[in-house]
Design a protein around this motif. Structure first.
Motif, mmCIF file in Angstrom:
data_model
loop_
_atom_site.group_PDB
_atom_site.id
_atom_site.type_symbol
_atom_site.label_atom_id
_atom_site.label_comp_id
_atom_site.label_asym_id
_atom_site.label_seq_id
_atom_site.Cartn_x
_atom_site.Cartn_y
_atom_site.Cartn_z
ATOM 1 N N GLN A 213 4.507 6.262 -4.400
ATOM 2 C CA GLN A 213 4.594 4.825 -4.644
ATOM 3 C C GLN A 213 6.040 4.336 -4.629
ATOM 4 O O GLN A 213 6.389 3.358 -3.960
ATOM 5 N N GLN A 217 7.832 1.865 -1.894
ATOM 6 C CA GLN A 217 8.475 0.632 -2.348
ATOM 7 C C GLN A 217 9.945 0.596 -1.945
ATOM 8 O O GLN A 217 10.465 -0.460 -1.570
ATOM 9 N N ARG A 220 10.204 -0.254 1.624
ATOM 10 C CA ARG A 220 9.897 -1.673 1.853
ATOM 11 C C ARG A 220 11.127 -2.552 1.712
ATOM 12 O O ARG A 220 11.271 -3.565 2.411
ATOM 13 N N HIS A 221 12.055 -2.157 0.853
ATOM 14 C CA HIS A 221 13.257 -2.959 0.623
ATOM 15 C C HIS A 221 14.078 -3.032 1.911
ATOM 16 O O HIS A 221 14.428 -2.025 2.496
ATOM 17 N N ASP A 224 12.150 -6.804 5.683
ATOM 18 C CA ASP A 224 11.793 -8.164 6.107
ATOM 19 C C ASP A 224 12.476 -8.489 7.427
ATOM 20 O O ASP A 224 13.686 -8.300 7.591
ATOM 21 N N LEU A 232 4.101 -5.445 6.896
ATOM 22 C CA LEU A 232 4.697 -5.549 5.563
ATOM 23 C C LEU A 232 3.623 -5.734 4.493
ATOM 24 O O LEU A 232 3.700 -5.133 3.416
ATOM 25 N N ALA A 233 2.623 -6.551 4.783
ATOM 26 C CA ALA A 233 1.535 -6.751 3.828
ATOM 27 C C ALA A 233 0.751 -5.451 3.619
ATOM 28 O O ALA A 233 0.354 -5.113 2.494
ATOM 29 N N ASP A 236 2.815 -3.127 1.437
ATOM 30 C CA ASP A 236 2.730 -3.547 0.042
ATOM 31 C C ASP A 236 1.406 -3.091 -0.579
ATOM 32 O O ASP A 236 1.375 -2.602 -1.711
ATOM 33 N N ALA A 239 1.400 0.695 -1.139
ATOM 34 C CA ALA A 239 2.225 1.081 -2.285
ATOM 35 C C ALA A 239 1.510 0.784 -3.595
ATOM 36 O O ALA A 239 1.610 1.550 -4.561
ATOM 37 N N THR A 240 0.773 -0.321 -3.625
ATOM 38 C CA THR A 240 0.036 -0.678 -4.838
ATOM 39 C C THR A 240 -1.112 0.295 -5.096
ATOM 40 O O THR A 240 -1.366 0.696 -6.242
#
Length: 262
Positions: A213, A217, A220-221, A224, A232-233, A236, A239-240
C-alpha cells in the motif's frame, strides 16, 4: 509522503525482505575485523546500522542521515534493541563537506548514493574515511517492488515504473548507474558484485499488504499528468484495496557491490 510514512515503508522493507537483508548482513559481517568502526551513509530508519550492530556485537556504528526525524526513529529502535551504547547518530548533508566520521573499517551505503547530487564526491569522501584495506558496501535497487500478480495490475505497475524512471532522470537522480565503474573511478578495488532477484509468493508476511500500500501510494506521488486519469484512478483504488488481498507477490532486484580501499 510524510517522513513518518517513509520511515514506516523503510521498516516494512526490512521486515518483508528479511531473508535478503539477513543474507547481505551475514556476508558483509564476515568480512569485517574485530571491533570494527562502521559508518552507515544515509541510514534512514537504521535497517543497516541496527542489523550490523546486532550481527557484530563488538562493533561501533555511526548512522548518518540528513533527516533528524529519521535519526530519532533510529534511536528509538536502538533503545528497544538494547544497542544504544554502540550506535551514534550524526545529522549531516552528505552532499556538503563531511564531518569527521573516521577512520572506518566498513562504510555502508544502502539505497543512498542515487539520491546524492554528486555521488562521485561521496565516494571520494568514503575512500578518505576508510582505513587502508577498509570496505565500502553499496546496495542499490532498480525501482520500487512490484506487487500485483494479475495481468491488468502488472501492466499498470509497469506504466507507473516507466513514468517514474523518466521523472528520476529529469530530477538528476542516479538510478541505474554502473556503481562498479564509479567505485573504480573513485580509487576503490571492486571485489564483488552480487545480484539478488527477489520473488516472494503468497502466503506473504502480514506486513506485506501495508508495504504494498505505501509503495503504491509513493509511486502515485508525482504521476499527475504522466498517466491517464483512468490509470491514476485505478492506482488510487488499488492502493486503497490492497490490504485485503491475499494474492500479492513481491518482485524486486537489489544489487550489492563490495569494494576495498587499497
Amino acid at each position: 509522503m510524510t517522513h513518518s510514512h517513509l520511515g514506516e515503508m523503510l521498516d516494512l522493507d526490512a521486515e518483508v525482505l528479511t531473508e535478503y537483508h539477513r543474507d547481505v548482513i551475514i556476508w558483509v559481517g564476515s568480512l569485517t575485523p574485530d571491533r570494527p568502526h562502521i559508518i552507515d551513509l544515509g541510514a534512514g530508519t537504521g535497517t543497516g546500522a541496527l542489523a550490523l550492530a546486532r550481527q557484530l556485537p563488538d562493533a561501533e556504528v555511526i548512522a548518518v542521515d540528513v533527516s533528524e526525524p529519521m535519526l530519532e526513529h533510529l534511536r528509538q529502535k536502538a533503545r528497544t534493541l538494547g544497542v544504544t551504547d554502540r550506535i551514534r547518530t550524526v545529522q549531516a548533508d552528505l552532499d556538503q563537506p563531511w564531518p569527521n566520521l573516521g577512520p572506518a573499517d566498513l562504510v555502508w551505503a544502502s539505497a543512498s548514493l542515487h539520491h546524492m547530487a554528486d555521488p562521485g564526491h561521496a565516494l571520494t569522501q568514503a575512500l578518505a574515511t576508510l582505513r587502508p584495506g577498509g570496505v565500502l558496501v553499496v546496495t542499490e535497487l532498480d525501482s520500487f517492488p512490484r506487487f500485483l500478480p494479475d495481468e491488468a495490475g502488472a501492466a499498470l505497475e509497469e506504466r507507473c515504473h516507466v513514468a517514474l524512471a523518466e521523472l528520476r532522470v529529469e530530477a538528476g537522480m542516479h538510478m541505474g548507474e554502473d556503481w562498479g565503474v564509479r567505485l573504480a573511478e573513485a580509487g576503490f578495488t571492486v571485489e564483488a558484485e552480487r545480484h539478488f532477484d527477489i520473488a516472494l509468493q503468497p502466503p506473504l508476511p502480514a506486513a506485506a499488504g501495508r508495504y504494498a500500500q505505501l509503495s503504491l501510494q509513493r509511486m502515485r506521488h508525482g504521476l499527475d499528468g504522466r498517466l491517464s486519469a483512468h490509470d491514476l484512478a485505478t492506482l488510487d483504488a488499488l492502493a486503497t484495496g490492497v490490504l485485503g488481498r491475499d494474492d500479492l507477490t513481491v518482485r524486486t532486484t537489489r544489487t550489492v557491490w563490495l569494494a576495498r580501499r587499497p
